[in-house]
Write an enzyme that holds these catalytic residues in place. Structure first.
Site, PDB file in Angstrom:
ATOM      1  N   ASN A   1       0.877  -1.181   0.000  1.00 32.89           N
ATOM      2  CA  ASN A   1       0.000   0.000   0.000  1.00 32.89           C
ATOM      3  C   ASN A   1       0.910   1.226   0.000  1.00 32.89           C
ATOM      4  OD1 ASN A   1      -1.824   2.024   0.485  1.00 32.89           O
ATOM      5  ND2 ASN A   1      -2.316   1.377   2.578  1.00 32.89           N
ATOM      6  N   TRP A   2       1.061   1.817  -1.181  1.00 35.54           N
ATOM      7  CA  TRP A   2       2.018   2.934  -1.295  1.00 35.54           C
ATOM      8  C   TRP A   2       1.478   4.216  -0.655  1.00 35.54           C
ATOM      9  CZ3 TRP A   2       4.114   2.774  -7.068  1.00 35.54           C
ATOM     10  CH2 TRP A   2       4.733   1.541  -7.290  1.00 35.54           C
ATOM     11  N   LYS A   3       0.189   4.245  -0.374  1.00 36.64           N
ATOM     12  CA  LYS A   3      -0.444   5.467   0.172  1.00 36.64           C
ATOM     13  C   LYS A   3      -0.146   6.639  -0.777  1.00 36.64           C
ATOM     14  CE  LYS A   3      -0.167   3.364   4.672  1.00 36.64           C
ATOM     15  NZ  LYS A   3      -0.088   3.491   6.111  1.00 36.64           N
TER      16      LYS A   3
ATOM     17  N   HIS B   1      -9.507   1.165   4.938  1.00 39.66           N
ATOM     18  CA  HIS B   1      -8.217   1.379   5.605  1.00 39.66           C
ATOM     19  C   HIS B   1      -8.432   2.359   6.767  1.00 39.66           C
ATOM     20  CE1 HIS B   1      -4.149   2.722   6.425  1.00 39.66           C
ATOM     21  NE2 HIS B   1      -3.757   1.586   5.863  1.00 39.66           N
TER      22      HIS B   1
ATOM     23  N   GLU C   1      -6.843   4.804   7.745  1.00 38.01           N
ATOM     24  CA  GLU C   1      -6.670   6.230   7.388  1.00 38.01           C
ATOM     25  C   GLU C   1      -7.927   6.770   6.715  1.00 38.01           C
ATOM     26  OE1 GLU C   1      -2.912   5.697   5.369  1.00 38.01           O
ATOM     27  OE2 GLU C   1      -2.035   5.189   7.315  1.00 38.01           O
TER      28      GLU C   1
ATOM     29  N   GLU D   1      -5.238  -4.741  10.827  1.00 33.55           N
ATOM     30  CA  GLU D   1      -4.224  -3.703  10.974  1.00 33.55           C
ATOM     31  C   GLU D   1      -4.479  -2.912  12.257  1.00 33.55           C
ATOM     32  OE1 GLU D   1      -2.299  -2.575   6.986  1.00 33.55           O
ATOM     33  OE2 GLU D   1      -4.100  -1.376   7.168  1.00 33.55           O
TER      34      GLU D   1
ATOM     35  N   GLY E   1       2.620   2.473  10.661  1.00 26.68           N
ATOM     36  CA  GLY E   1       3.567   3.571  10.458  1.00 26.68           C
ATOM     37  C   GLY E   1       4.281   4.000  11.724  1.00 26.68           C
TER      38      GLY E   1
ATOM     39  N   SER F   1       3.549  -1.956  10.290  1.00 27.44           N
ATOM     40  CA  SER F   1       5.003  -2.014  10.440  1.00 27.44           C
ATOM     41  C   SER F   1       5.607  -3.374  10.096  1.00 27.44           C
ATOM     42  CB  SER F   1       5.430  -1.557  11.842  1.00 27.44           C
ATOM     43  OG  SER F   1       5.005  -0.220  12.068  1.00 27.44           O
TER      44      SER F   1
ATOM     45  N   GLY G   1       2.849  -0.999   4.273  1.00 26.02           N
ATOM     46  CA  GLY G   1       2.915   0.406   3.888  1.00 26.02           C
ATOM     47  C   GLY G   1       4.355   0.811   3.613  1.00 26.02           C
ATOM     48  N   GLY G   2       4.989   1.407   4.616  1.00 22.14           N
ATOM     49  CA  GLY G   2       6.333   1.967   4.456  1.00 22.14           C
ATOM     50  C   GLY G   2       7.327   1.055   3.754  1.00 22.14           C
TER      51      GLY G   2
HETATM   52  P1  PGA Z   1       2.906   0.429   7.587  1.00 21.68           P
HETATM   53  O1  PGA Z   1       1.435   0.641   6.969  1.00 21.68           O
HETATM   54  O2  PGA Z   1       3.440  -0.852   7.022  1.00 21.68           O
HETATM   55  O3  PGA Z   1       3.693   1.624   7.118  1.00 21.68           O
HETATM   56  O4  PGA Z   1       2.749   0.368   9.065  1.00 21.68           O
HETATM   57  C1  PGA Z   1       0.547  -0.437   6.815  1.00 21.68           C
HETATM   58  C2  PGA Z   1      -0.765   0.032   6.254  1.00 21.68           C
HETATM   59  O5  PGA Z   1      -1.231   1.105   6.646  1.00 21.68           O
HETATM   60  O6  PGA Z   1      -1.362  -0.640   5.405  1.00 21.68           O
END
Ligand code: PGA
Length: 256
Positions: A13-15, A100, A102, A172, A178, A217, A238-239
């Site tokens: 997930n590149w956001k 998600h 967010e 999640e 993050g 993470s 994500g990251g």
């Molecule tokens: P993260 O994000 O790996 O940077 O913690 C995961 C996500 O939000 O899907």
């Protein structure tokens, strides 16, 4: 991996990150790194503006494409700024992330909106990846089970278990997203088992085939122990998905 028929899914997930040029370099490295491997699925969810070029760059590889979000409205119409499930399909997506944290917290998406997005995705043949998870405060006050159950039930109760035959769930915990703080493999497994049990109470076969991803993470250094858990069938990353070497390490942990 545990002995089951669930093919691991490693989703990036590149956001809202990257550039056209940087995305090209990342995809080139992933295409070279994955080769023809089909032992696990690799899924990329780039920003919507980059979906079409990413589809082109990865066309000759087994890499799959997904949207980070989609409009709850089906079809077309006057919905400025929105992207329909049909459009995602049109540019090569087979998956769409829905709910998600967010989207839920920053953009006010309720369980009801998330359920409509889940249905909108399936109505055009996209596989929804339904994200669920508790905040730190909810965990600390012992509400994890209640929160996750409510989020799954928002689809399960009104729409039935059958929908989960063509869906993925991602657990999640918000406090792990993050932050560099990962749920321990035991903490994650506990919630994954709970989610599978919720589905199994309605249909054991669907529950046995349902892929439940862990997100929060995930990185190359912790992927192996997380993916070794019986009910963890992949990762929503994500990251670390922005770094080709680290994302490939996670992918390899899923195939090994
Ligand atoms: P993260 O994000 O790996 O940077 O913690 C995961 C996500 O939000 O899907």
């Amino acid at each position: 991996m545990s002995a089951n028929n669930r093919k691991p899914l490693i989703a990036g997930n590149w956001k809202m990150n990257g550039s056209l040029q940087g995305s090209r370099a990342l995809v080139d490295d992933l295409v070279a790194g994955i080769g023809g491997s089909a032992a696990a699925e690799m899924l990329l969810c780039p920003p919507a503006a980059y979906l079409h070029p990413v589809a082109g760059w990865s066309a000759a590889s087994p890499i799959k494409l997904g949207g980070q979000n989609l409009c709850e409205q089906v079809g077309s119409g006057a919905f400025t700024g929105e992207i329909s499930g049909d459009m995602l399909r049109d540019v090569g997506c087979t998956y769409a992330i829905v709910g998600h944290s967010e989207r839920r917290t920053l953009y006010g998406e309720s369980d009801a909106v998330v359920a409509r997005k889940f249905l909108a995705a399936q109505s055009v043949g996209l596989i929804p990846i339904l994200c669920v998870g508790e905040s730190l405060q909810e965990r600390e006050s012992g509400q994890t089970e209640a929160v996750v159950t409510r989020q799954v039930d928002a689809i399960l109760k009104p729409h039935g278990v059958g929908l989960f035959a063509a869906a993925v769930i991602a657990y999640e915990p918000i406090w792990a997203i993050g932050t560099g703080k990962t749920a321990s493999p035991q903490q994650a497994q506990e919630v994954h088992a709970l989610i599978r049990a919720l589905i199994a109470a309605q249909d054991a076969t669907i529950a046995a085939g349902l892929r439940i991803l862990y997100g929060g993470s995930v990185k190359g250094s912790n992927a192996h122990e997380l993916l070794a858990q019986q009910d963890i069938d992949g990762g929503l990353v994500g990251g670390a998905s922005l770094d080709a070497a680290d994302f490939l390490k996670i992918y390899q942990a899923a195939t090994g």
